[in-house]
Enzyme design. Structure first.
Site, PDB file in Angstrom:
ATOM      1  N   SER A 116      10.717 -10.939  -4.505  1.00 45.34           N
ATOM      2  CA  SER A 116      10.651 -12.128  -3.653  1.00 45.34           C
ATOM      3  C   SER A 116      11.897 -12.949  -3.918  1.00 45.34           C
ATOM      4  O   SER A 116      12.466 -12.875  -5.021  1.00 45.34           O
ATOM      5  CB  SER A 116       9.410 -12.951  -4.020  1.00 45.34           C
ATOM      6  OG  SER A 116       9.476 -14.234  -3.418  1.00 45.34           O
TER       7      SER A 116
ATOM      8  N   TYR B 118       4.236 -16.628 -10.601  1.00 43.37           N
ATOM      9  CA  TYR B 118       4.648 -15.681  -9.542  1.00 43.37           C
ATOM     10  C   TYR B 118       6.167 -15.564  -9.542  1.00 43.37           C
ATOM     11  O   TYR B 118       6.716 -14.451  -9.550  1.00 43.37           O
ATOM     12  CB  TYR B 118       4.138 -16.181  -8.185  1.00 43.37           C
ATOM     13  CG  TYR B 118       4.578 -15.345  -7.012  1.00 43.37           C
ATOM     14  CD1 TYR B 118       4.006 -14.089  -6.766  1.00 43.37           C
ATOM     15  CD2 TYR B 118       5.556 -15.797  -6.130  1.00 43.37           C
ATOM     16  CE1 TYR B 118       4.401 -13.320  -5.678  1.00 43.37           C
ATOM     17  CE2 TYR B 118       5.955 -15.040  -5.041  1.00 43.37           C
ATOM     18  CZ  TYR B 118       5.374 -13.802  -4.817  1.00 43.37           C
ATOM     19  OH  TYR B 118       5.765 -13.047  -3.741  1.00 43.37           O
TER      20      TYR B 118
HETATM   21  N1  LIG Z   1       4.614 -12.072   2.793  1.00 48.72           N
HETATM   22  C1  LIG Z   1       5.548 -12.807   2.229  1.00 48.72           C
HETATM   23  O1  LIG Z   1       5.937 -13.869   2.722  1.00 48.72           O
HETATM   24  C2  LIG Z   1       6.180 -12.338   0.935  1.00 48.72           C
HETATM   25  C3  LIG Z   1       7.291 -13.048   0.465  1.00 48.72           C
HETATM   26  C4  LIG Z   1       7.902 -12.630  -0.710  1.00 48.72           C
HETATM   27  C5  LIG Z   1       7.425 -11.531  -1.380  1.00 48.72           C
HETATM   28  N2  LIG Z   1       6.348 -10.855  -0.904  1.00 48.72           N
HETATM   29  C6  LIG Z   1       5.874  -9.697  -1.673  1.00 48.72           C
HETATM   30  O2  LIG Z   1       5.621  -8.623  -0.803  1.00 48.72           O
HETATM   31  C7  LIG Z   1       4.613  -7.794  -1.351  1.00 48.72           C
HETATM   32  C8  LIG Z   1       3.547  -7.514  -0.292  1.00 48.72           C
HETATM   33  O3  LIG Z   1       2.977  -8.737   0.086  1.00 48.72           O
HETATM   34  P1  LIG Z   1       2.298  -8.993   1.505  1.00 48.72           P
HETATM   35  O4  LIG Z   1       2.717 -10.328   1.933  1.00 48.72           O
HETATM   36  O5  LIG Z   1       2.514  -7.829   2.397  1.00 48.72           O
HETATM   37  O6  LIG Z   1       0.771  -9.101   1.027  1.00 48.72           O
HETATM   38  P2  LIG Z   1      -0.604  -8.648   1.693  1.00 48.72           P
HETATM   39  O7  LIG Z   1      -0.495  -8.570   3.175  1.00 48.72           O
HETATM   40  O8  LIG Z   1      -1.631  -9.533   1.103  1.00 48.72           O
HETATM   41  O9  LIG Z   1      -0.786  -7.160   1.157  1.00 48.72           O
HETATM   42  C9  LIG Z   1      -0.966  -6.880  -0.202  1.00 48.72           C
HETATM   43  C10 LIG Z   1      -1.258  -5.401  -0.357  1.00 48.72           C
HETATM   44  O10 LIG Z   1      -1.343  -5.098  -1.744  1.00 48.72           O
HETATM   45  C11 LIG Z   1      -2.617  -4.474  -2.018  1.00 48.72           C
HETATM   46  N3  LIG Z   1      -3.004  -4.798  -3.379  1.00 48.72           N
HETATM   47  C12 LIG Z   1      -3.237  -6.015  -3.909  1.00 48.72           C
HETATM   48  N4  LIG Z   1      -3.584  -5.897  -5.200  1.00 48.72           N
HETATM   49  C13 LIG Z   1      -3.546  -4.571  -5.501  1.00 48.72           C
HETATM   50  C14 LIG Z   1      -3.801  -3.813  -6.668  1.00 48.72           C
HETATM   51  N5  LIG Z   1      -4.164  -4.384  -7.817  1.00 48.72           N
HETATM   52  N6  LIG Z   1      -3.661  -2.464  -6.606  1.00 48.72           N
HETATM   53  C15 LIG Z   1      -3.322  -1.858  -5.442  1.00 48.72           C
HETATM   54  N7  LIG Z   1      -3.047  -2.523  -4.303  1.00 48.72           N
HETATM   55  C16 LIG Z   1      -3.176  -3.871  -4.331  1.00 48.72           C
HETATM   56  C17 LIG Z   1      -3.540  -5.036  -0.925  1.00 48.72           C
HETATM   57  O11 LIG Z   1      -4.691  -4.223  -0.699  1.00 48.72           O
HETATM   58  P3  LIG Z   1      -6.078  -4.446  -1.492  1.00 48.72           P
HETATM   59  O12 LIG Z   1      -6.340  -5.919  -1.481  1.00 48.72           O
HETATM   60  O13 LIG Z   1      -7.095  -3.641  -0.751  1.00 48.72           O
HETATM   61  O14 LIG Z   1      -5.842  -3.906  -2.869  1.00 48.72           O
HETATM   62  C18 LIG Z   1      -2.584  -4.983   0.261  1.00 48.72           C
HETATM   63  O15 LIG Z   1      -2.460  -3.661   0.734  1.00 48.72           O
HETATM   64  C19 LIG Z   1       4.103  -8.516  -2.594  1.00 48.72           C
HETATM   65  O16 LIG Z   1       4.682  -7.956  -3.745  1.00 48.72           O
HETATM   66  C20 LIG Z   1       4.572  -9.944  -2.390  1.00 48.72           C
HETATM   67  O17 LIG Z   1       4.742 -10.634  -3.602  1.00 48.72           O
HETATM   68  C21 LIG Z   1       5.709 -11.234   0.232  1.00 48.72           C
END
Ligand SMILES: NC(=O)c1ccc[n+]([C@@H]2O[C@H](COP(=O)([O-])OP(=O)(O)OC[C@H]3O[C@@H](n4cnc5c(N)ncnc54)[C@H](OP(=O)(O)O)[C@@H]3O)[C@@H](O)[C@H]2O)c1
Length: 303
Positions: free
Chosen positions: A184, A201
């Site tokens: 991030s 985080y």
């Molecule tokens: N969206 C943003 O604005 C943003 C910004 C900066 C960084 N990021 C990073 O991008 C990545 C993805 O985020 P996202 O925004 O796409 O989130 P999201 O839509 O909430 O998706 C998270 C995914 O991770 C899975 N997950 C969560 N805990 C897990 C575990 N213990 N083991 C296996 N799978 C797990 C969830 O499925 P289950 O709940 O079924 O396990 C889901 O598939 C993260 O690392 C986040 O920090 C996102």
């Protein structure tokens, strides 16, 4: 100048006489952004950025994309994602779902065994699953730090460690295997303190950056490259709560130099670039995908 021009001309003539090509010969340019024959695994592939990445890999020709998450059923489970991926138009590769909690060593080992047994090789590992926590500094319970560090750092290290032998077996000097850690921009700045603080985080994502740099040097000689993709705000389940608390999409768009939040194509493009031949010499870098937002850091910390 005249003398300089003459010497260039004679260098060209000499090379032509020796049969040395003057034009650059870009080998395999038509495959530069293709993933044909490649096998990838994406953690957190059931929704959000992980699902965008899985979609992109299949469109780029990947043979098989494993997606993993904890939930299998329901609107956010792996099954619906696999179904969507396997219905994509014009795609010949397949998506396969494997449930696993990737903050747990035994489950990571089981995941590795599953990929080894059913496919036998892995070219690309995307450690994307992540957890966050937002609260006042005083209110953050210890279990929130444990959850964040276990998934965003310890689990990513374990994934790299346990998948390294398979990745090494698939990589070559010219076409290394790839590890991408989704971190991030919060790993490089201090975006949120106060009521909606995300201190641990942010710390975990900084650790992810440095983990990638260490892996780049450790695993580079084994034909595996490691980089981080550092998103800014992309609408997703993980980001939704914070986007709301910071004033909503319109306000965040207004504050962004590109006047918008991230879209699926933005993640797709950088992932394909890093994992195809185009990115084979990129190792140990953090790539911000945030429209330049990180350069105006601090505007939202007032909240
Ligand atoms: N969206 C943003 O604005 C943003 C910004 C900066 C960084 N990021 C990073 O991008 C990545 C993805 O985020 P996202 O925004 O796409 O989130 P999201 O839509 O909430 O998706 C998270 C995914 O991770 C899975 N997950 C969560 N805990 C897990 C575990 N213990 N083991 C296996 N799978 C797990 C969830 O499925 P289950 O709940 O079924 O396990 C889901 O598939 C993260 O690392 C986040 O920090 C996102």
């Amino acid at each position: 100048m005249e003398g300089y021009g003459k010497s260039i001309l004679s260098w060209v003539k000499n090379n032509v006489a020796k049969g040395i090509a003057i034009m650059t010969d870009l080998k395999g340019f038509d495959r530069m952004f293709r993933l044909d024959g490649k096998v990838a695994l994406i953690t957190g592939g059931s929704r959000g950025l992980g699902l965008h990445t899985a979609t992109a890999f299949l469109h780029a020709g990947a043979k098989k994309v494993f997606i993993t998450a904890r939930k299998t059923e329901g609107a956010e489970g792996i099954d619906q994602a696999v179904e969507k991926l396997n219905r994509l138009d014009g795609v010949t590769g397949v998506a396969v779902g494997v449930p696993a909690n990737v903050s747990n060593e035994a489950e990571i080992i089981r995941l590795v065994e599953h990929v080894k047994k059913t496919e036998g090789k892995l070219d690309i590992l995307v450690a994307n699953a992540g957890a966050t926590w937002g609260s006042k500094f005083e209110d953050a319970p210890d279990h929130s730090s444990a959850k964040i560090l276990d998934l965003n750092v310890r689990g990513v290290f374990l994934l790299a460690q346990k998948f390294a032998p398979m990745l090494e077996a698939a990589g070559t000097r010219q076409d290394p295997s790839r590890i991408i850690i989704v971190s991030s921009t919060a790993g490089s700045n201090v975006p949120h303190v106060g009521d909606n603080g995300t201190i641990m985080y942010s710390v975990s994502k900084a650790a992810a950056h440095h983990l990638a740099r260490n892996l780049a040097v450790e695993l580079g000689p084994r034909n595996i490259t490691t980089n981080t993709v550092a998103p800014g705000f992309f609408p997703s389940k993980l980001a939704a709560g914070l986007i709301d608390k910071l004033g909503g999409t319109a306000e965040l768009e207004e504050a962004n130099p590109r006047k918008r939040l991230g879209e699926p194509e933005d993640i797709a493009g950088v992932m394909v670039y890093l994992c195809t031949p185009a990115g084979s010499y990129i190792n140990g870098n953090d790539i911000n995908v945030d429209g330049g937002q990180i350069l105006s850091a601090g505007r939202h910390s007032k909240l």
